[in-house]
Design a protein around this motif. Structure first.
Motif, PDB file in Angstrom:
ATOM      1  N   GLN A 429      -7.343  30.482  40.815  1.00 36.21           N
ATOM      2  CA  GLN A 429      -7.433  29.446  41.838  1.00 36.21           C
ATOM      3  C   GLN A 429      -8.385  29.863  42.958  1.00 36.21           C
ATOM      4  OE1 GLN A 429      -6.087  26.439  41.614  1.00 36.21           O
ATOM      5  NE2 GLN A 429      -7.058  25.861  43.555  1.00 36.21           N
ATOM      6  N   VAL A 430      -8.282  31.125  43.379  1.00 39.83           N
ATOM      7  CA  VAL A 430      -9.185  31.615  44.419  1.00 39.83           C
ATOM      8  C   VAL A 430     -10.624  31.605  43.932  1.00 39.83           C
ATOM      9  CG1 VAL A 430      -9.796  33.631  45.799  1.00 39.83           C
ATOM     10  CG2 VAL A 430      -7.403  32.999  45.521  1.00 39.83           C
ATOM     11  N   GLN A 431     -10.855  32.024  42.684  1.00 41.58           N
ATOM     12  CA  GLN A 431     -12.211  32.013  42.131  1.00 41.58           C
ATOM     13  C   GLN A 431     -12.760  30.601  42.036  1.00 41.58           C
ATOM     14  OE1 GLN A 431     -11.436  34.285  38.469  1.00 41.58           O
ATOM     15  NE2 GLN A 431     -12.758  35.904  39.272  1.00 41.58           N
ATOM     16  N   LEU A 432     -11.929  29.662  41.613  1.00 42.72           N
ATOM     17  CA  LEU A 432     -12.374  28.281  41.486  1.00 42.72           C
ATOM     18  C   LEU A 432     -12.786  27.720  42.844  1.00 42.72           C
ATOM     19  CD1 LEU A 432     -12.796  25.752  39.812  1.00 42.72           C
ATOM     20  CD2 LEU A 432     -10.368  25.202  40.119  1.00 42.72           C
ATOM     21  N   GLN A 433     -12.040  28.057  43.878  1.00 40.07           N
ATOM     22  CA  GLN A 433     -12.393  27.583  45.218  1.00 40.07           C
ATOM     23  C   GLN A 433     -13.763  28.103  45.639  1.00 40.07           C
ATOM     24  OE1 GLN A 433      -9.153  28.863  47.698  1.00 40.07           O
ATOM     25  NE2 GLN A 433      -7.669  27.447  46.754  1.00 40.07           N
ATOM     26  N   VAL A 434     -14.062  29.372  45.302  1.00 40.65           N
ATOM     27  CA  VAL A 434     -15.372  29.924  45.644  1.00 40.65           C
ATOM     28  C   VAL A 434     -16.474  29.231  44.862  1.00 40.65           C
ATOM     29  CG1 VAL A 434     -16.788  32.012  45.567  1.00 40.65           C
ATOM     30  CG2 VAL A 434     -14.411  32.143  46.302  1.00 40.65           C
ATOM     31  N   VAL A 435     -16.247  29.003  43.553  1.00 43.40           N
ATOM     32  CA  VAL A 435     -17.255  28.337  42.721  1.00 43.40           C
ATOM     33  C   VAL A 435     -17.487  26.913  43.202  1.00 43.40           C
ATOM     34  CG1 VAL A 435     -17.768  27.507  40.393  1.00 43.40           C
ATOM     35  CG2 VAL A 435     -16.800  29.789  40.720  1.00 43.40           C
ATOM     36  N   GLU A 436     -16.434  26.204  43.511  1.00 45.05           N
ATOM     37  CA  GLU A 436     -16.594  24.823  43.990  1.00 45.05           C
ATOM     38  C   GLU A 436     -17.358  24.775  45.310  1.00 45.05           C
ATOM     39  OE1 GLU A 436     -12.628  22.653  42.096  1.00 45.05           O
ATOM     40  OE2 GLU A 436     -12.546  23.547  44.106  1.00 45.05           O
ATOM     41  N   ARG A 437     -17.161  25.781  46.134  1.00 45.32           N
ATOM     42  CA  ARG A 437     -17.864  25.787  47.420  1.00 45.32           C
ATOM     43  C   ARG A 437     -19.325  26.157  47.267  1.00 45.32           C
ATOM     44  NH1 ARG A 437     -18.261  30.189  50.623  1.00 45.32           N
ATOM     45  NH2 ARG A 437     -16.442  31.147  49.629  1.00 45.32           N
ATOM     46  N   LEU A 438     -19.626  27.098  46.342  1.00 43.96           N
ATOM     47  CA  LEU A 438     -20.989  27.586  46.202  1.00 43.96           C
ATOM     48  C   LEU A 438     -21.793  26.862  45.131  1.00 43.96           C
ATOM     49  CD1 LEU A 438     -20.340  31.440  46.495  1.00 43.96           C
ATOM     50  CD2 LEU A 438     -21.072  29.855  48.277  1.00 43.96           C
ATOM     51  N   ALA A 439     -21.146  26.037  44.337  1.00 45.70           N
ATOM     52  CA  ALA A 439     -21.860  25.345  43.269  1.00 45.70           C
ATOM     53  C   ALA A 439     -22.676  24.160  43.784  1.00 45.70           C
ATOM     54  CB  ALA A 439     -20.870  24.863  42.210  1.00 45.70           C
ATOM     55  N   TYR A 440     -22.523  23.786  45.025  1.00 42.61           N
ATOM     56  CA  TYR A 440     -23.247  22.656  45.614  1.00 42.61           C
ATOM     57  C   TYR A 440     -24.171  23.165  46.715  1.00 42.61           C
ATOM     58  CZ  TYR A 440     -19.809  19.746  43.222  1.00 42.61           C
ATOM     59  OH  TYR A 440     -19.034  19.138  42.264  1.00 42.61           O
ATOM     60  N   ASP A 441     -25.340  22.519  46.838  1.00 43.39           N
ATOM     61  CA  ASP A 441     -26.250  22.900  47.915  1.00 43.39           C
ATOM     62  C   ASP A 441     -25.849  22.226  49.215  1.00 43.39           C
ATOM     63  OD1 ASP A 441     -27.020  20.268  47.717  1.00 43.39           O
ATOM     64  OD2 ASP A 441     -28.926  20.694  46.709  1.00 43.39           O
ATOM     65  N   GLU A 442     -26.682  22.405  50.233  1.00 44.63           N
ATOM     66  CA  GLU A 442     -26.342  21.879  51.548  1.00 44.63           C
ATOM     67  C   GLU A 442     -26.249  20.357  51.568  1.00 44.63           C
ATOM     68  OE1 GLU A 442     -29.236  23.427  54.192  1.00 44.63           O
ATOM     69  OE2 GLU A 442     -28.523  25.510  54.042  1.00 44.63           O
ATOM     70  N   GLU A 443     -26.947  19.684  50.632  1.00 47.41           N
ATOM     71  CA  GLU A 443     -26.917  18.219  50.577  1.00 47.41           C
ATOM     72  C   GLU A 443     -25.784  17.691  49.702  1.00 47.41           C
ATOM     73  OE1 GLU A 443     -30.731  17.099  49.232  1.00 47.41           O
ATOM     74  OE2 GLU A 443     -31.797  17.817  51.021  1.00 47.41           O
ATOM     75  N   GLY A 444     -24.970  18.595  49.180  1.00 46.04           N
ATOM     76  CA  GLY A 444     -23.848  18.185  48.352  1.00 46.04           C
ATOM     77  C   GLY A 444     -24.189  17.986  46.899  1.00 46.04           C
ATOM     78  N   LYS A 445     -25.358  18.461  46.486  1.00 47.15           N
ATOM     79  CA  LYS A 445     -25.773  18.300  45.097  1.00 47.15           C
ATOM     80  C   LYS A 445     -25.227  19.442  44.240  1.00 47.15           C
ATOM     81  CE  LYS A 445     -29.903  18.061  42.185  1.00 47.15           C
ATOM     82  NZ  LYS A 445     -31.375  18.137  42.176  1.00 47.15           N
TER      83      LYS A 445
END
Length: 527
Positions: A429-445
């Motif tokens: 769960q902690v890893q998924l939260q990091v991936v979800e946060r870093l998988a998108y750029d500043e514009e939300g892509k």
């Protein structure tokens, strides 16, 4: 013996270790039993030179790394929780056994001075860390029982060595002071802890700053001997210094070592400890020839010493039973009076702990340091060897049967708050939260969709990569940066769960190994 011949003998011993270990597996024997019996048989081969052991050198070479290995993997939370029980075995049982053996020896041999009888008791009283590890690795016991036995094996050598030194001094000088002995033991113990903390703290600082796998592994290997020798040089307990340093380094290795360093270091250390542990039993077997030659042969041992030696071995074994069961009765009474929350072990677990009292290299090495003028020296040597043979061969071979007979291995204890699968879920769960946060750029892509659907995208990425290395390298690096960040977050969560005592030591090591392998795979793919 020529140095080349000595080297050839060492190589031959290593080959014998491999062969005897293989034979033990095929015959379903404890390796310690096969190695001890094999070493004894090899000692009498025609043409083989007699092996003369320097006892102090044996202790310095073999004892520190084997104590360090046990301390490194000790669950510190369980160790602290059961410290009173561990000290009861490591100090109380050793002192009580020493007294019982001394009394029995004096009754059997009235001409033997009391101090010499006490020296004999100190020689045979502490169960050996090497022998205990060799047997306990093959059995499965409840956590509390295993913690008590492992903790005892780490500390009881210090008690036995102190008692032995005072008994020998009393024999030579004819004077003994219980208050001086108690004060000396306190200084040795506290001093050993201080030295171990200093060596362990220095290792933590160096491991964080060296930045080179080989150097970190090298200093990790030297910690055990550094702590032991520093303790002995400062006239404190080298055993306690080594154990303390091992506990410190084992606690901090999860946060100061990289995955690659830990994997490489663990592999190297496990092979080294394998040979050291096995060599101990081979050398014990080799030493039998010298002991028999000194006392006049096997016939003299059987005719003149068999009866008193047998009685002493039985008395030593019964003394351990008496101490363990009496201590458990005290715990039961305190529990009924609500003076402690800890329930008694019960007769089944007490039986297993009492029977798991194997002796080994420390008993032999200490016996070999007896002064030539020591009254009853030959008898003490024979008794020490008989104790090692009897406990390793008889108790070592039957401990598994005793565990099955008592049913201790099936006893269910209150485990940690989280199971292995629950801990994996928490880390995931902690890893998924990091991936979800870093998988998108500043514009939300979404810029790392393969991390959200790893297995479907991996083949396509690999097929599309050849020929476009320069174009795709930045994206690939960013991909694995996110992977490594997720692994780091998972590792931090794993350490947090362990420090909060929500998972046990086994779960920590299992999941840490998975994260290490995942990190090494990511580093290899990104390079």
């Amino acid at each position: 013996m020529h140095p080349v011949e000595l080297f050839e003998l060492v190589i031959a011993m290593c080959l014998a270790i491999i062969i005897l270990h293989f034979a033990a597996r095929r015959l379903f024997l404890p390796p310690a039993v096969a190695l001890l019996a094999g070493g004894t048989a090899l000692a009498f081969l025609p043409g083989l030179p007699a092996i003369s052991l320097n006892p102090e050198l044996v202790l310095v070479i073999f004892l520190p790394p084997l104590l360090m290995d046990g301390a490194w993997f000790t669950a510190l939370g369980h160790f602290r929780r059961h410290l009173v029980g561990i000290l009861s075995l490591a100090i109380g049982a050793v002192v009580f056994t020493t007294i019982v053996v001394a009394v029995v020896a004096h009754l059997l041999l009235p001409s033997l001075p009391w101090a010499a009888c006490a020296a004999l008791g100190a020689i045979v009283s502490p169960p050996d860390a090497v022998s205990a590890r060799a047997v306990l690795q093959r059995v499965r016991l409840p956590r509390r029982v295993m913690t008590l036995l492992e903790g005892e094996s780490l500390l009881n050598d210090a008690t036995g060595l102190v008692l032995f030194r005072f008994a020998v001094a009393a024999t030579v000088t004819g004077a003994f002071s219980a208050s001086d002995a108690l004060m000396s033991f306190g200084v040795l113990a506290v001093g050993g802890v201080v030295v171990g903390l200093a060596i362990g703290g220095l290792w933590v600082l160096l491991a964080r700053r060296l930045g080179d796998d080989d150097l970190v592994i090298a200093i990790s290997m030297l910690v055990c001997w550094s702590a032991y020798l520093a303790g002995e040089k400062l006239h404190v307990s080298g055993v306690i210094a080594t154990v303390t340093a091992g506990l410190v380094t084992g606690w901090y290795q999860h946060v100061v070592l990289s995955a690659r360093t830990r994997m490489r270091g663990t592999s190297f250390w496990s092979v080294m400890v394998f040979f050291f542990e096995a060599a101990v039993f081979i050398l014990i077997g080799f030493s039998l020839r010298g002991v028999l030659d000194r006392v006049g042969g096997l016939e003299v041992v059987i005719e003149q010493m068999a009866w008193p030696v047998t009685v002493i071995v039985v008395a030593m074994t019964l003394a351990r039973f008496a101490w363990v069961f009496a201590s458990d009765l005290v715990i039961a009474a305190a529990h009924r009076l609500r003076l402690t929350r800890k329930p008694p072990l019960g007769p089944r677990a007490s039986t297993v702990i009492s029977w798991a009292g194997m002796r080994g290299v420390v008993t032999l090495a200490v016996a070999l340091t007896l002064p030539e003028a020591m009254p009853g020296r030959d008898f003490m040597l024979v008794t020490a060897f008989a104790v090692i043979l009897g406990t390793v061969l008889i108790q070592g071979m039957t401990l598994g049967f005793v565990i099955r007979l008592t049913g201790v291995g099936r006893v269910q204890e209150v485990g940690p708050k989280l199971t292995l699968s629950q801990a994996e879920a928490a880390i995931g769960q902690v890893q998924l939260q990091v991936v979800e946060r870093l998988a998108y750029d500043e514009e939300g892509k979404l810029i790392h969709p393969q991390l959200l659907n790893t297995y479907q995208r991996r083949a396509a990425i690999r097929a599309n990569y050849p020929g476009r290395e320069e174009e795709l390298a930045p994206n690939l690096k960013a991909h694995f940066d996110v992977v490594l960040a997720a692994i780091a977050a998972g590792r931090a969560e794993l350490v947090r769960l362990h420090r909060a005592f929500e998972i046990d030591e086994e779960t920590l090591h299992d999941l840490e190994r998975d994260l290490d392998l995942e990190e090494l795979s990511a580093l290899s793919a990104s390079s």
